[in-house]
Design a protein around this motif. Structure first.
Motif, mmCIF file in Angstrom:
data_model
loop_
_atom_site.group_PDB
_atom_site.id
_atom_site.type_symbol
_atom_site.label_atom_id
_atom_site.label_comp_id
_atom_site.label_asym_id
_atom_site.label_seq_id
_atom_site.Cartn_x
_atom_site.Cartn_y
_atom_site.Cartn_z
ATOM 1 N N LEU A 108 54.168 5.473 74.159
ATOM 2 C CA LEU A 108 54.569 6.843 74.515
ATOM 3 C C LEU A 108 53.300 7.676 74.796
ATOM 4 O O LEU A 108 52.201 7.265 74.435
ATOM 5 N N PRO A 109 53.462 8.855 75.396
ATOM 6 C CA PRO A 109 52.260 9.660 75.678
ATOM 7 C C PRO A 109 51.634 10.334 74.442
ATOM 8 O O PRO A 109 50.799 11.201 74.579
ATOM 9 N N VAL A 110 52.035 9.927 73.235
ATOM 10 C CA VAL A 110 51.493 10.537 72.011
ATOM 11 C C VAL A 110 49.996 10.239 71.891
ATOM 12 O O VAL A 110 49.572 9.103 72.083
ATOM 13 N N ASN A 111 49.175 11.250 71.583
ATOM 14 C CA ASN A 111 47.740 10.979 71.405
ATOM 15 C C ASN A 111 47.187 11.500 70.076
ATOM 16 O O ASN A 111 45.978 11.511 69.849
ATOM 17 N N ARG A 112 48.083 11.963 69.205
ATOM 18 C CA ARG A 112 47.610 12.480 67.912
ATOM 19 C C ARG A 112 48.700 12.288 66.866
ATOM 20 O O ARG A 112 49.872 12.587 67.127
ATOM 21 N N PHE A 113 48.321 11.772 65.687
ATOM 22 C CA PHE A 113 49.258 11.670 64.567
ATOM 23 C C PHE A 113 48.879 12.714 63.520
ATOM 24 O O PHE A 113 47.695 12.881 63.206
ATOM 25 N N SER A 114 49.885 13.364 62.976
ATOM 26 C CA SER A 114 49.672 14.160 61.777
ATOM 27 C C SER A 114 50.405 13.414 60.668
ATOM 28 O O SER A 114 51.636 13.303 60.696
ATOM 29 N N ILE A 115 49.663 12.846 59.735
ATOM 30 C CA ILE A 115 50.260 11.937 58.738
ATOM 31 C C ILE A 115 50.464 12.667 57.403
ATOM 32 O O ILE A 115 49.538 13.284 56.864
ATOM 33 N N GLY A 116 51.676 12.569 56.884
ATOM 34 C CA GLY A 116 52.009 13.249 55.620
ATOM 35 C C GLY A 116 51.538 12.450 54.418
ATOM 36 O O GLY A 116 52.352 11.978 53.624
ATOM 37 N N THR A 117 50.245 12.328 54.261
ATOM 38 C CA THR A 117 49.659 11.497 53.199
ATOM 39 C C THR A 117 49.924 12.106 51.814
ATOM 40 O O THR A 117 50.377 11.425 50.903
ATOM 41 N N GLN A 118 49.553 13.324 51.629
ATOM 42 C CA GLN A 118 49.740 14.150 50.414
ATOM 43 C C GLN A 118 48.898 13.723 49.211
ATOM 44 O O GLN A 118 48.320 14.537 48.540
ATOM 45 N N SER A 119 48.851 12.420 48.887
ATOM 46 C CA SER A 119 48.045 11.977 47.742
ATOM 47 C C SER A 119 47.812 10.474 47.887
ATOM 48 O O SER A 119 48.561 9.788 48.581
ATOM 49 N N PHE A 120 46.765 9.986 47.204
ATOM 50 C CA PHE A 120 46.519 8.539 47.184
ATOM 51 C C PHE A 120 46.869 7.952 45.815
ATOM 52 O O PHE A 120 46.374 6.884 45.448
ATOM 53 N N PHE A 121 47.715 8.644 45.049
ATOM 54 C CA PHE A 121 48.135 8.154 43.721
ATOM 55 C C PHE A 121 49.649 7.945 43.681
ATOM 56 O O PHE A 121 50.420 8.869 44.010
ATOM 57 N N ASP A 122 50.048 6.754 43.229
ATOM 58 C CA ASP A 122 51.483 6.444 43.150
ATOM 59 C C ASP A 122 52.251 7.445 42.290
ATOM 60 O O ASP A 122 53.314 7.921 42.672
ATOM 61 N N GLU A 123 51.671 7.768 41.118
ATOM 62 C CA GLU A 123 52.432 8.645 40.194
ATOM 63 C C GLU A 123 52.656 10.026 40.807
ATOM 64 O O GLU A 123 53.689 10.662 40.601
ATOM 65 N N ASP A 124 51.692 10.487 41.610
ATOM 66 C CA ASP A 124 51.829 11.814 42.224
ATOM 67 C C ASP A 124 52.889 11.781 43.331
ATOM 68 O O ASP A 124 53.703 12.708 43.468
ATOM 69 N N LEU A 125 52.864 10.698 44.094
ATOM 70 C CA LEU A 125 53.845 10.565 45.184
ATOM 71 C C LEU A 125 55.249 10.456 44.614
ATOM 72 O O LEU A 125 56.214 10.985 45.172
ATOM 73 N N LEU A 126 55.339 9.771 43.471
ATOM 74 C CA LEU A 126 56.626 9.647 42.784
ATOM 75 C C LEU A 126 57.087 11.017 42.286
ATOM 76 O O LEU A 126 58.255 11.395 42.419
ATOM 77 N N TRP A 127 56.154 11.770 41.734
ATOM 78 C CA TRP A 127 56.455 13.126 41.230
ATOM 79 C C TRP A 127 56.993 14.018 42.355
ATOM 80 O O TRP A 127 57.876 14.839 42.173
ATOM 81 N N MET A 128 56.442 13.810 43.563
ATOM 82 C CA MET A 128 56.872 14.614 44.714
ATOM 83 C C MET A 128 58.168 14.087 45.342
ATOM 84 O O MET A 128 58.715 14.706 46.223
ATOM 85 N N ASN A 129 58.571 12.866 44.898
ATOM 86 C CA ASN A 129 59.708 12.160 45.498
ATOM 87 C C ASN A 129 59.446 11.808 46.968
ATOM 88 O O ASN A 129 60.358 11.841 47.804
ATOM 89 N N ARG A 130 58.201 11.472 47.274
ATOM 90 C CA ARG A 130 57.867 11.033 48.629
ATOM 91 C C ARG A 130 58.435 9.629 48.871
ATOM 92 O O ARG A 130 58.681 8.878 47.926
ATOM 93 N N ALA A 131 58.589 9.276 50.124
ATOM 94 C CA ALA A 131 59.154 7.960 50.463
ATOM 95 C C ALA A 131 58.080 6.873 50.488
ATOM 96 O O ALA A 131 58.400 5.693 50.583
ATOM 97 N N HIS A 132 56.798 7.246 50.428
ATOM 98 C CA HIS A 132 55.734 6.238 50.532
ATOM 99 C C HIS A 132 54.980 6.077 49.216
ATOM 100 O O HIS A 132 55.127 6.898 48.303
ATOM 101 N N ASN A 133 54.171 5.007 49.148
ATOM 102 C CA ASN A 133 53.341 4.794 47.962
ATOM 103 C C ASN A 133 51.858 4.918 48.335
ATOM 104 O O ASN A 133 51.518 5.124 49.509
ATOM 105 N N ALA A 134 51.016 4.769 47.326
ATOM 106 C CA ALA A 134 49.579 4.997 47.537
ATOM 107 C C ALA A 134 48.987 3.991 48.520
ATOM 108 O O ALA A 134 48.138 4.340 49.348
ATOM 109 N N ASN A 135 49.456 2.753 48.428
ATOM 110 C CA ASN A 135 48.937 1.730 49.347
ATOM 111 C C ASN A 135 49.276 2.092 50.789
ATOM 112 O O ASN A 135 48.427 2.024 51.691
#
Ligand code: SF4
Length: 379
Positions: A108-135
């Protein structure tokens, strides 16, 4: 050049702090794509100039199947004149950025990603109820870079109770090591209609500590400054020249279309607000009608919006611009209103520019609200 913002109102999970408009059911993804394409066609007369930025936000645009995104691009290229160097950003979540998805997005013509990383810690991502993990937070960035997506921005959050200073320093270090040219970092705010707010009200969650948040903000500014990032807006940092075009245009009052449920647009005079309800949005578009209301902005509204957004940027408030665009009275009132903040060293004046000092950055919203000008009858 104008911008186009397209809101994709779907997410895999509801993050505890989020008050954006989204649904966790993708049942209407196809109808939504059709409606968004229709809205693009219905609104095409509103933009006569070239489009310099397109931003897919949400929600989580990366949850939408790529053929649907391709259909939206097809409509865009059929009906709008898009500059060859336009910035085209898609918000993505780390768990969506599989090798397959990235290679699809590459088509697609996409040339930039804005990635919702938020944290590199599993426990923090869990606390936020994010769908991803630290890895996934880390590998999604590396995988995107390996596929040739260099123009990346990552989001980080600070100021939440379980984020110790040590963990925050680790997150900043990690972000710098990963060499993304742009970082957006937000202090967690408790929005009233969120799970987080409800948990705090019920005593299940400790409230946000403003002092901790302020300290983490200062740590961030220092570390990113040492790493060569420019703090060009309160929540945004970039390597020199790598500013987000879409957001920068927004802060500068450049017109943009808002497409999709809950999206806002601005034509230089009025603001357009789309309904934040998927079924009702679909219902209107199915009848070939727009699902928006128009907010007529007075000169004072536009000036206050300028004060609020410009103060947050490294370019600051331009007093000359206030005089030229809004008149001598508003100019003189602003010059009077800034005095207490100059004395407190929260802002500084460089010729006709008003800029936040490092201390003032902690109180940007408060200062802006104090600088707002009032209608005669509101005084
Ligand atoms: S992924 Fe983004 S939009 Fe979706 S719930 Fe989480 S914070 Fe909100």
């Amino acid at each position: 050049m104008a911008g186009i913002y397209i809101h994709i109102p779907f997410c895999k999970k509801a993050c505890t702090y989020c008050d954006f408009h989204f649904s966790t059911s993708l049942k209407y993804a196809e109808e939504m794509t059709d409606a968004i394409c229709k809205e693009l066609i219905l609104k095409k007369g509103r933009i006569t100039e070239q489009v310099g930025s397109i931003y897919f936000g949400g929600g989580t645009p990366s949850v939408l199947d790529t053929p649907y995104l391709a259909r939206i691009f097809h409509t865009l290229t059929q009906h709008y004149s898009i500059a060859s160097d336009a910035e085209i950003t898609i918000e993505t979540n780390p768990d969506d950025l599989t090798a397959k998805k990235i290679s699809e997005l590459k088509q697609l013509p996409v040339n930039r990603f804005s990635i919702g990383t938020q944290s590199f810690f599993d426990e923090d991502l869990l606390w936020m109820n994010r769908a991803h993990n630290a890895n996934e937070a880390e590998t999604s960035i590396k995988r995107s870079q390996d596929a040739g997506f260099e123009n990346l921005s990552i989001d980080l959050i600070y100021g939440y109770p379980i984020l110790t200073d040590l963990k925050w320093e680790h997150n900043i270090r990690k972000a710098i090591e990963l060499q993304t040219p742009h970082i957006s970092a937000y202090s967690l705010t408790v929005e009233p209609k969120t799970v987080l707010a409800s948990n705090i009200r019920k005593g299940r969650q400790v409230p946000i500590n403003d002092d901790q948040s302020a300290e983490q903000f200062q740590t961030l500014i220092q570390k990113l400054d040492l790493a060569g990032f420019e703090h060009y807006e309160i929540s945004n940092y970039s390597l020199p020249g790598k500013y987000a075009v879409h957001n920068t245009n927004y802060w500068r009052g450049v017109p943009y279309l808002g497409i999709g449920p809950s999206a806002h647009g601005f034509d230089g005079t009025n603001r357009y607000l789309n309904i934040a309800n998927n079924p009702r949005y679909l219902e209107q578009l199915n009848k070939d009608r727009l699902a928006e209301t128009v907010e007529e902005l007075t000169q004072l509204d536009r000036l206050n919006e300028y004060i609020m957004t410009a103060l947050r940027t490294m370019w600051g408030i331009d007093l000359e611009k206030i005089k030229a665009s809004y008149g001598k009275t508003f100019y003189e009132e602003t010059v009077y209103n800034i005095k207490p903040f100059l004395e407190r060293n929260w802002i500084t004046q460089q010729e006709q520019k008003i800029l936040l000092t490092p201390e003032g950055k902690l109180f940007a919203d408060h200062i802006a609200s104090e600088l707002f000008l009032l209608d005669e009858h509101e005084k």
